[in-house]
Structures are given as structure tokens and as C-alpha cells.
Design a protein around this motif. Sequence first.
Motif, PDB file in Angstrom:
ATOM      1  N   LEU A 242     -54.190 -55.607 -18.757  1.00 28.45           N
ATOM      2  CA  LEU A 242     -54.876 -55.526 -17.464  1.00 28.45           C
ATOM      3  C   LEU A 242     -54.419 -56.659 -16.539  1.00 28.45           C
ATOM      4  O   LEU A 242     -54.245 -56.463 -15.332  1.00 28.45           O
ATOM      5  N   LYS A 243     -54.200 -57.816 -17.112  1.00 31.30           N
ATOM      6  CA  LYS A 243     -53.815 -58.992 -16.321  1.00 31.30           C
ATOM      7  C   LYS A 243     -52.485 -58.783 -15.608  1.00 31.30           C
ATOM      8  O   LYS A 243     -52.261 -59.299 -14.514  1.00 31.30           O
ATOM      9  N   GLN A 244     -51.586 -57.997 -16.202  1.00 28.93           N
ATOM     10  CA  GLN A 244     -50.240 -57.826 -15.664  1.00 28.93           C
ATOM     11  C   GLN A 244     -50.170 -56.955 -14.414  1.00 28.93           C
ATOM     12  O   GLN A 244     -49.143 -56.934 -13.742  1.00 28.93           O
ATOM     13  N   ILE A 245     -51.246 -56.243 -14.102  1.00 30.71           N
ATOM     14  CA  ILE A 245     -51.201 -55.393 -12.898  1.00 30.71           C
ATOM     15  C   ILE A 245     -51.369 -56.201 -11.619  1.00 30.71           C
ATOM     16  O   ILE A 245     -51.310 -55.655 -10.520  1.00 30.71           O
ATOM     17  N   PHE A 246     -51.577 -57.517 -11.752  1.00 28.55           N
ATOM     18  CA  PHE A 246     -51.738 -58.405 -10.599  1.00 28.55           C
ATOM     19  C   PHE A 246     -50.593 -58.242  -9.591  1.00 28.55           C
ATOM     20  O   PHE A 246     -50.816 -58.133  -8.387  1.00 28.55           O
ATOM     21  N   SER A 247     -49.368 -58.201 -10.096  1.00 23.66           N
ATOM     22  CA  SER A 247     -48.221 -58.068  -9.197  1.00 23.66           C
ATOM     23  C   SER A 247     -47.918 -56.609  -8.850  1.00 23.66           C
ATOM     24  O   SER A 247     -47.278 -56.331  -7.829  1.00 23.66           O
ATOM     25  N   ALA A 248     -48.402 -55.669  -9.667  1.00 19.59           N
ATOM     26  CA  ALA A 248     -48.118 -54.248  -9.432  1.00 19.59           C
ATOM     27  C   ALA A 248     -48.992 -53.669  -8.325  1.00 19.59           C
ATOM     28  O   ALA A 248     -48.519 -52.916  -7.473  1.00 19.59           O
ATOM     29  N   SER A 249     -50.282 -54.008  -8.332  1.00 17.25           N
ATOM     30  CA  SER A 249     -51.201 -53.455  -7.336  1.00 17.25           C
ATOM     31  C   SER A 249     -52.260 -54.494  -6.970  1.00 17.25           C
ATOM     32  O   SER A 249     -53.399 -54.432  -7.441  1.00 17.25           O
ATOM     33  N   PRO A 250     -51.910 -55.470  -6.126  1.00 14.78           N
ATOM     34  CA  PRO A 250     -52.897 -56.478  -5.705  1.00 14.78           C
ATOM     35  C   PRO A 250     -54.127 -55.867  -5.054  1.00 14.78           C
ATOM     36  O   PRO A 250     -55.241 -56.384  -5.203  1.00 14.78           O
ATOM     37  N   ARG A 251     -53.953 -54.771  -4.341  1.00 18.35           N
ATOM     38  CA  ARG A 251     -55.094 -54.122  -3.673  1.00 18.35           C
ATOM     39  C   ARG A 251     -56.112 -53.621  -4.690  1.00 18.35           C
ATOM     40  O   ARG A 251     -57.330 -53.772  -4.492  1.00 18.35           O
ATOM     41  N   PHE A 252     -55.634 -53.018  -5.768  1.00 17.01           N
ATOM     42  CA  PHE A 252     -56.554 -52.585  -6.820  1.00 17.01           C
ATOM     43  C   PHE A 252     -57.232 -53.789  -7.459  1.00 17.01           C
ATOM     44  O   PHE A 252     -58.433 -53.752  -7.754  1.00 17.01           O
ATOM     45  N   CYS A 253     -56.488 -54.865  -7.675  1.00 17.78           N
ATOM     46  CA  CYS A 253     -57.063 -56.068  -8.284  1.00 17.78           C
ATOM     47  C   CYS A 253     -58.185 -56.629  -7.421  1.00 17.78           C
ATOM     48  O   CYS A 253     -59.235 -57.039  -7.930  1.00 17.78           O
ATOM     49  N   CYS A 254     -57.980 -56.640  -6.103  1.00 15.32           N
ATOM     50  CA  CYS A 254     -59.015 -57.127  -5.187  1.00 15.32           C
ATOM     51  C   CYS A 254     -60.285 -56.291  -5.303  1.00 15.32           C
ATOM     52  O   CYS A 254     -61.396 -56.821  -5.411  1.00 15.32           O
ATOM     53  N   GLN A 255     -60.137 -54.964  -5.303  1.00 22.52           N
ATOM     54  CA  GLN A 255     -61.296 -54.085  -5.412  1.00 22.52           C
ATOM     55  C   GLN A 255     -61.963 -54.196  -6.793  1.00 22.52           C
ATOM     56  O   GLN A 255     -63.180 -54.098  -6.911  1.00 22.52           O
ATOM     57  N   LEU A 256     -61.155 -54.395  -7.833  1.00 19.95           N
ATOM     58  CA  LEU A 256     -61.720 -54.562  -9.165  1.00 19.95           C
ATOM     59  C   LEU A 256     -62.552 -55.841  -9.243  1.00 19.95           C
ATOM     60  O   LEU A 256     -63.644 -55.847  -9.834  1.00 19.95           O
ATOM     61  N   ILE A 257     -62.071 -56.924  -8.640  1.00 23.03           N
ATOM     62  CA  ILE A 257     -62.843 -58.174  -8.627  1.00 23.03           C
ATOM     63  C   ILE A 257     -64.176 -57.958  -7.918  1.00 23.03           C
ATOM     64  O   ILE A 257     -65.229 -58.400  -8.384  1.00 23.03           O
TER      65      ILE A 257
ATOM     66  N   PRO B  81     -55.071 -67.443  -3.782  1.00 20.79           N
ATOM     67  CA  PRO B  81     -56.438 -67.172  -3.308  1.00 20.79           C
ATOM     68  C   PRO B  81     -56.521 -66.049  -2.285  1.00 20.79           C
ATOM     69  O   PRO B  81     -57.565 -65.419  -2.129  1.00 20.79           O
ATOM     70  N   ARG B  82     -55.391 -65.762  -1.570  1.00 22.32           N
ATOM     71  CA  ARG B  82     -55.418 -64.704  -0.537  1.00 22.32           C
ATOM     72  C   ARG B  82     -55.603 -63.314  -1.127  1.00 22.32           C
ATOM     73  O   ARG B  82     -55.860 -62.362  -0.397  1.00 22.32           O
ATOM     74  N   LEU B  83     -55.498 -63.214  -2.439  1.00 25.46           N
ATOM     75  CA  LEU B  83     -55.703 -61.922  -3.096  1.00 25.46           C
ATOM     76  C   LEU B  83     -57.028 -61.292  -2.687  1.00 25.46           C
ATOM     77  O   LEU B  83     -57.110 -60.084  -2.452  1.00 25.46           O
ATOM     78  N   ILE B  84     -58.068 -62.110  -2.592  1.00 31.79           N
ATOM     79  CA  ILE B  84     -59.399 -61.544  -2.353  1.00 31.79           C
ATOM     80  C   ILE B  84     -59.637 -61.193  -0.882  1.00 31.79           C
ATOM     81  O   ILE B  84     -60.718 -60.721  -0.528  1.00 31.79           O
ATOM     82  N   LEU B  85     -58.636 -61.404  -0.029  1.00 27.89           N
ATOM     83  CA  LEU B  85     -58.758 -61.004   1.379  1.00 27.89           C
ATOM     84  C   LEU B  85     -57.981 -59.739   1.708  1.00 27.89           C
ATOM     85  O   LEU B  85     -57.984 -59.287   2.857  1.00 27.89           O
ATOM     86  N   ILE B  86     -57.297 -59.170   0.727  1.00 23.30           N
ATOM     87  CA  ILE B  86     -56.407 -58.041   1.005  1.00 23.30           C
ATOM     88  C   ILE B  86     -57.147 -56.868   1.643  1.00 23.30           C
ATOM     89  O   ILE B  86     -56.708 -56.304   2.644  1.00 23.30           O
ATOM     90  N   THR B  87     -58.275 -56.478   1.081  1.00 22.33           N
ATOM     91  CA  THR B  87     -59.016 -55.331   1.632  1.00 22.33           C
ATOM     92  C   THR B  87     -59.466 -55.610   3.060  1.00 22.33           C
ATOM     93  O   THR B  87     -59.340 -54.750   3.946  1.00 22.33           O
ATOM     94  N   PHE B  88     -59.972 -56.791   3.307  1.00 18.55           N
ATOM     95  CA  PHE B  88     -60.429 -57.164   4.647  1.00 18.55           C
ATOM     96  C   PHE B  88     -59.283 -57.125   5.649  1.00 18.55           C
ATOM     97  O   PHE B  88     -59.415 -56.593   6.761  1.00 18.55           O
ATOM     98  N   LEU B  89     -58.117 -57.650   5.272  1.00 21.29           N
ATOM     99  CA  LEU B  89     -56.995 -57.740   6.204  1.00 21.29           C
ATOM    100  C   LEU B  89     -56.320 -56.401   6.460  1.00 21.29           C
ATOM    101  O   LEU B  89     -55.599 -56.247   7.444  1.00 21.29           O
TER     102      LEU B  89
END
Length: 448
Positions: free
Chosen positions: A167-182, A214-222
Motif C-alpha cells: 500500500l505504501k508504494q502507491i504514493f508515487s503512482a497515485s498521489p490523488r488517491f493517497c490524499c483521499q485515503l488519508i 507535505p503538499r500531498l494533502i493539498l492535492i484535492t483542494f488545489l
Amino acid sequence: MSDIRHSLLRRDALSAAKEVLYHLDIYFSSQLQSAPLPIVDKGPVELLEEFVFQVPKERGAQPKRLNSLQELQLLEIMCNYFQEQTKDSVRQIIFSSLFSPQGNKADDNRMSLLGKLVSMAVAVCRIPVLECAASWLQRTPVVYCVRLARALVDDYCCLVPGSVQTLKQIFSASPRFCCQLITSVTALYDLSSDELIPPSDLLEMIVSWIFEDPRLILITFLNTPIAANLPIGFLELTPLTGLIRWCVKAPLAYKRKKKPSLSNGHVTTKVAKDSGGMDRDSHLLYSKLHLSVLQVLMMLQVHLTEKNLYGRLGLILFDHMVPLVEEINRLADELNPLNASQEIELSLDRLAQALQVAMASGALLCTRDDLRTLCSRLPHNNLLQLVISGPVQQAPHAALPPGFYPHIHTPPLGYGAVPAHPAAHPALPTHPGHTFISGMTFPFRPIR
């Protein structure tokens, strides 16, 4: 649709499911040529429920069941379809038709299959499925989002030791999904009970994601067009509120988790020695997470200004801070006999820092009087006293006068008020700063 149904009834379960996807692909592809957002009518949904989710159309009929092998083959068919479909708009509408809750008896089957499909997509890195799941999480009521989050946590953090690395490895594959999962897991694990403290593997994974960038968690907003009134009952645009809750409540929640049991009204010496709160690793993880959250909050002023939302859109709602402060106060009262002064102090320090930086950056819109009233019942804390009594120190900004208080000069979005200067604040949908393009990801560059 009736002719299609009669032909599907003559097929076996798997070929019928594959044929449904084929027919709906043609149906929606033709619709998208004439309308950018076609309406999903009842016919396609009923076909999906009957031939994919195995819910019989006739009343009283026994529901069909796929065996484990057939279910695995169905998941593979669906994974391959989304992978091979090159048009993102078609992928999205088929995914939405499949898994949008309808409020009927098919929803349990729908959610169960969704959890397995996304879990498979994580395992074999099917990025189109993960991107569709990210969009689904953004437009689906939170009660269903946490069900998907729980299914993924069970699969990758609980059932098989070490599987969290997948699960950890999808960080670079789909950051948008990671943001929503968090955002989903922070809604699920709110630390309100021992069972709702995030598993250590999940915590470590999320902290590693956010600490790396840290910008990962702003992807959906941006990458989301901002509406005047954000829908109630859906996931927030960022996981900031949930992450602040984690950092602030963690010292007290872990101390409560190790609360010693009383024997004849007394705490035994051995048990008392073992009740030391969170372990060193968890303490470091929450400290790193708190630092990352503060870094993101400091970034927000620039992004809010670019979108013409500074002082008008609170990404951290004051109404969500109220229950957090109430929970801290209740936990502090509950833990007082356990000499939890250090944990209470740490929790209040983190709360004060988060409030200060959130207000200074424009992420939290409230007045000092609001804060004083909110925090009046909390135990005394020097840093918190400074925050609720002193002014917000604004960073120099060319577009804003010194000492600018966004919540006083410009009514926040969604408060039902009209901006004081309409010319300076045009209608949000026409703002050109960040044009939303479906399927386009936020420029993602890890901080080195």
C-alpha cells in the motif's frame, strides 16, 4: 435495455458481467459525444445490480452467489476494463454507475466488491482504478468512504504482517488517491475509543507519505473547483482537520488506552509502572506529523490568495474545532487522577500551535472572542493563553494590509454574506487561478 437483459439472461454469470460492461461502454461513449455530463438513468444501474452484483430483479427470488474463484475472475475483468479504457470520462462514469450508493439492498454487495476491487488495484498497481476511486471518495457520503477505508486497512495493515509496504508504494503512482485515503482514514480513526486509534503500520505509512512531501494533502483542494457551499456529509477538501485531531488527541488517547484497572479501588504498583502512555516510536511519529501539518498550514496562505479565497474559505471549520476541544477537556478530566500532566500539556501545546498557524494562514476563520469562549474550560496552558489573547502575526503580503483579519474584513464563503468589495472578489467559478481538468494530477515534486 430490455433486449440486452434478455440476451444476458442466457449467459453465465461472468460472461454476462463482462457483456454488461461492454454495452454500457458503448452507451455512455455515445452519450458523452452529445453531453459532457450524461445522466445515469435507472436502466443501466438495474443491469449492473442484476448481472454484476447478483441482486435478482424479481421479488422473492433467491440472490445468486459467485464462488471465490468466480469473484476473483470478475475483479480481474473489471480491473482490465478500467486499465484498457483510454477515455477518462468514460472510465469515471462507468465507475460511478457501478459503485455510487443507491440506498437499496444492492449497496452491501456494491461496497464489498468495491473494497476488493480497490484492494486488487493497489496490489497490482492499476492506476486508472485508483484514480477512479479517488474521484469516488470525493463525491460520495463519508459513511461509505470510511467503509472503503476500513476494508483497505484490514487488507494491508491487519490481516497479513508486512503487507502495508504494498500500500505504501502507491504514493508515487497515485498521489490523488493517497490524499483521499488519508482524509478517509482520519474520518474513520478519530481516537474517540481505543478501537479507533490508528494501527501503527497505518500511522507510520501516512507520516512517511506526508513527511516526504507535505503538499500531498493539498492535492484535492488545489485540483478541485470550489463551490460557494461545500456539501455537508462528504469528505473535506483536505485531511487537515483529521490530522490535527490525531496530533492533538494522541497523547491523551494513548494514555487512556494504557489506563490501569483498579483493584479494590487502588492501582497496583506493577500496573502503574506499565502505564506510561504511547511508546517512543509512536511519539516520534506524531511529532513528525504535527510538524508536517504546521508546514502545510504555512503554505496555505499563498494558495488561498492565488485562488482568491483568502479570508473567504476556511479549510479548517471552526465548528469542527468545537467537538475537538470538548473531547480534549473530557479526556483531561478523565486522566487527571493518573498524573497525566505531561500528556495534557503536550496536547494543549499542539492545539495552541495548530490554532495559531491556522488563523495566521487564513485556514481557520474565527475571532479571538470565539477562541476564548471555546477554550475557556480547558486546563491552563501558557502557550494557549498567548494564542487566545494576542494578535495573529501576519507575514508581509503585498495584497494585504498589515494586521489584516480575514474573518472581520471579508465574510467567509458559505456564511450567506455578500463580499464587501464584489469587484475585488469575483464569483469563484470564474476565477482563473487553477482550472480544473478531469484526470489531471497536481504537479507533484517531492521536497528534497
